[in-house]
Design a protein around this motif. Structure first.
Motif, short mmCIF file in Angstrom:
data_model
loop_
_atom_site.label_atom_id
_atom_site.label_comp_id
_atom_site.label_asym_id
_atom_site.label_seq_id
_atom_site.Cartn_x
_atom_site.Cartn_y
_atom_site.Cartn_z
N TYR A 308 105.29 38.53 77.70
CA TYR A 308 104.93 39.75 76.97
C TYR A 308 103.86 39.41 75.93
CZ TYR A 308 105.80 44.33 74.80
OH TYR A 308 105.70 45.61 74.31
N GLY A 309 102.62 39.79 76.23
CA GLY A 309 101.51 39.41 75.38
C GLY A 309 100.94 40.56 74.57
N PRO A 310 99.84 40.32 73.85
CA PRO A 310 99.22 41.34 73.00
C PRO A 310 98.80 42.58 73.76
CG PRO A 310 98.38 39.16 72.46
CD PRO A 310 99.20 39.00 73.70
N ALA A 311 98.32 42.42 75.00
CA ALA A 311 97.88 43.60 75.78
C ALA A 311 99.05 44.52 76.05
CB ALA A 311 97.23 43.15 77.09
N GLU A 312 100.18 43.94 76.48
CA GLU A 312 101.36 44.75 76.76
C GLU A 312 101.91 45.37 75.47
OE1 GLU A 312 100.62 42.01 79.95
OE2 GLU A 312 101.05 41.56 77.83
N ALA A 313 101.86 44.60 74.39
CA ALA A 313 102.37 45.11 73.11
C ALA A 313 101.52 46.28 72.62
CB ALA A 313 102.38 43.99 72.06
#
Length: 634
Positions: A308-313
């Protein structure tokens, strides 16, 4: 009936029936045919189908089964022949210990996960009810021919870094005489007190004397909340280091961890021994760590799980803020979801439906409960090939299991059909005076104390019955456990169970009033009559003339319903369906016994002896399925 009627109709037909009062309705069974009623309704059914159904039932194939067949509107009431009742009692006697069992679930394999205590913590109400309900449900499925694996999923891993660090850090403070498991409970208490105080400054002023003593003894230099927070943060960091070492297989950590687990398990055994319940397999969470981590790694490679990375967040944060703007969620919910998004950054997640995600590994690489629960599902499917997987766990875990089951399907551990997942949740033990849930410490202490007091109670009641000391002790234990279990099973599984924590005798009296001892006494009374008659039971000759008493019809019908009640209780995972029927049967037998003598002037009536044997056998067998043993003497 189904075979004969299907042959006449030319297609499969399954009649439904319910027992009725012969005195009120002039029959024993009311037959219904929903399939045929759907073809034109009652009027068409009466004209088109009723005549040929009655013709079949009045035919030679049922001459020895039905003494009368009569119609009541669109229903058909049948009266069973006296000889049928005699033969039915004979079958119960011949089947012996096998009566009440069937092969209705012979094609099912169930893994039932229950009890599940936490190492280094107190057993509580959930563990007690889970143990009783899970064990009896396992018995019910086995009685229906299923293959059942009873699993005790002990939490021996999650959060253990605190125990390892706490033992090394505070060992010199523990009294020399403190029991091994008591040391673990003390470490857990230290952690809980610190969590409360550092989460809310106001808690420091609300601590009870025992909690204040914990802070003075173990953190003498921390005089305010800021100092306690610093001490706790350092404790947490050191604990995480210990846990990582344990998970990596460090010899020193593994050795101490093994010792601690053994301390708790020995303490738990007293509880299981008291209830006379032992499971097939006791496997700690640690058993599933490797399988869980391997599954997570494979899922990342397949794309069914992701970091779960910045793009998904950013995407999820935008969706949460849009939901707030539409008025779908409140400000507090929006903030909570945004905090959860930030917390999950770097973790491994399984995407679920409706934009939800299921965290399966922490950002620092540590496994969590979800990792190990999914690893458990994979291993259980490989080892047992179950058709069903049931978890008997408290109602507070409903969200967790809903998400776990969905994640298991996303990761292809299960299909929509197999295994069928079931979370069987239950209510709590509550204080009979206040209605409040009993605390973990009070619940188990009181239940163990109640069991000991109940044994003493039933021992005193049986002292003048001419038993040996060994017989007396076994009888008292069987009646005490049986009363506790019956009282629990008689309640709605999802409802609460009252325990009077101040008046033990009142609770024991309540156990007796719930009917467990009464049903056991009924079975033992029937056994006593058989023993007193001292004659061999012989089959009633087929040409013998028999005439039954009015009470015998309903009594024998209730016996014949027991296998169906066992099946229904297993299918619906609801032991009350069987337990309440046993109370009705015991009432019917005691009423019958009071009015109809089985032995007169020293001579036993063969027919009534047969019926008494059927009662004794059916009650004994059904109670055994409910984990209630009938003593040899009472």
């Amino acid at each position: 009936m189904a075979a004969a009627l299907s042959e006449r109709l030319g297609k499969s037909l399954q009649p439904q029936f319910e027992t009725i009062d012969r005195a009120k309705f002039g029959g024993d069974l009311a037959l219904k045919f929903p399939e045929l009623l759907s073809d034109g309704g009652p009027k068409v059914f009466i004209q088109k189908h009723l005549p040929w159904i009655v013709e079949v039932l009045q035919g030679p194939a049922f001459a020895a089964t039905f003494s009368n067949v009569q119609t009541k509107g669109m229903y058909i009431n049948v009266t069973l022949a006296d000889r049928w009742f005699v033969d039915s009692a004979q079958v119960v006697a011949e089947l012996g210990d096998r009566f009440a069992t069937s092969d209705a679930q012979r094609d099912r394999t169930l893994v039932i996960d229950y009890s599940s205590p936490n190492v280094a913590k107190q057993l509580h109400a959930g563990h007690i009810r889970s143990t009783i309900i899970g064990h009896v449900l396992s018995n019910l499925h086995e009685a229906c021919g299923a293959q059942v694996y009873r699993l005790n999923h002990v939490n021996d891993f999650g959060g253990f870094g605190f125990m390892l660090e706490g033992y090394r850090r505070f060992a010199e403070h523990f009294p020399k005489a403190m029991r091994e498991n008591a040391i673990l409970l003390e470490i857990y208490k230290i952690r809980r007190v610190l969590e409360r105080v550092t989460a809310d400054e106001a808690e420091l002023g609300r601590l009870d004397a025992s909690s204040q003593e914990v802070l003075r003894q173990y953190f003498p230099g921390a005089r305010d909340v800021a100092a306690l927070r610093a001490a706790y943060a350092e404790y947490v960091a050191a604990s995480d280091t210990r846990f990582r070492a344990l998970e990596a297989g460090d010899a020193g950590e593994v050795e101490l961890w093994s010792q601690m687990v053994a301390w708790s398990l020995r303490d738990f055994d007293r509880f299981y021994d008291s209830l006379r319940i032992h499971l097939d397999l006791l496997l700690g969470e640690s058993f599933y760590v490797q399988a869980g981590n391997q599954l997570v790694d494979e899922s990342i490679q397949r794309g069914t799980a992701l970091v779960y990375g910045p793009a998904e967040a950013s995407r999820d944060t935008a969706e949460v803020e849009a939901a707030l703007a539409r008025g779908d969620i409140a400000e507090a919910e929006c903030e909570a979801q945004k905090q959860a998004i930030q917390k999950d950054l770097g973790a491994v997640v399984v995407p679920l439906t409706q934009g939800q995600r299921y965290v399966v590994r922490r950002a620092d690489g540590q496994s969590i409960y979800a990792t190990r629960d999914l690893g458990a599902i994979r291993l259980r499917c490989e080892l047992f090939e179950p058709t069903d997987m049931s978890y008997v766990v408290g109602q507070e875990q409903r969200v967790h299991f809903s998400r776990l089951f969905e994640a298991a399907r996303v990761l292809s551990l299960a299909s929509a059909e197999r295994p069928r997942f079931r979370h069987i949740h239950f209510g709590f033990y509550v204080d009979a005076r206040t209605g409040r849930k009993l605390s973990s410490r009070d619940t188990v202490a009181n239940v163990m104390q109640l069991l000991d007091a109940a044994v003493a109670h039933f021992r005193a009641k049986s002292e003048d019955r001419g038993m040996t000391a060994q017989e007396l002790e076994l009888t008292a234990q069987q009646l005490a456990v049986g009363s506790l279990v019956f009282n629990d099973l008689k309640q709605d599984v999802t409802g609460s169970v009252d325990i009077d924590s101040q008046e033990i005798e009142a609770t024991i009296a309540g156990f007796e009033r719930s009917g467990g001892a009464y049903v056991v006494y009924s079975a033992c009374r029937a056994r006593s009559i058989l023993r007193k008659a001292a004659v061999e039971l012989r089959p009633i000759p087929s040409d013998a003339s028999v005439q039954l008493e009015p009470q015998e019809y309903s009594l024998l019908l209730q016996i014949q319903q027991i296998p169906e009640r066992v099946k229904a209780a297993a299918d619906k995972q609801d032991p009350t369906l069987l337990v309440r029927h046993l109370l009705d049967l015991a009432n019917a037998y005691n009423s019958y016994y009071a009015r109809v003598p089985v032995i007169s002037n020293g001579v036993a009536d063969p027919l009534r002896m047969l019926f008494t044997k059927a009662v004794e056998q059916s009650l004994t067998n059904a109670l055994r399925i409910c984990h209630i043993e009938c003593p040899d003497k009472i």
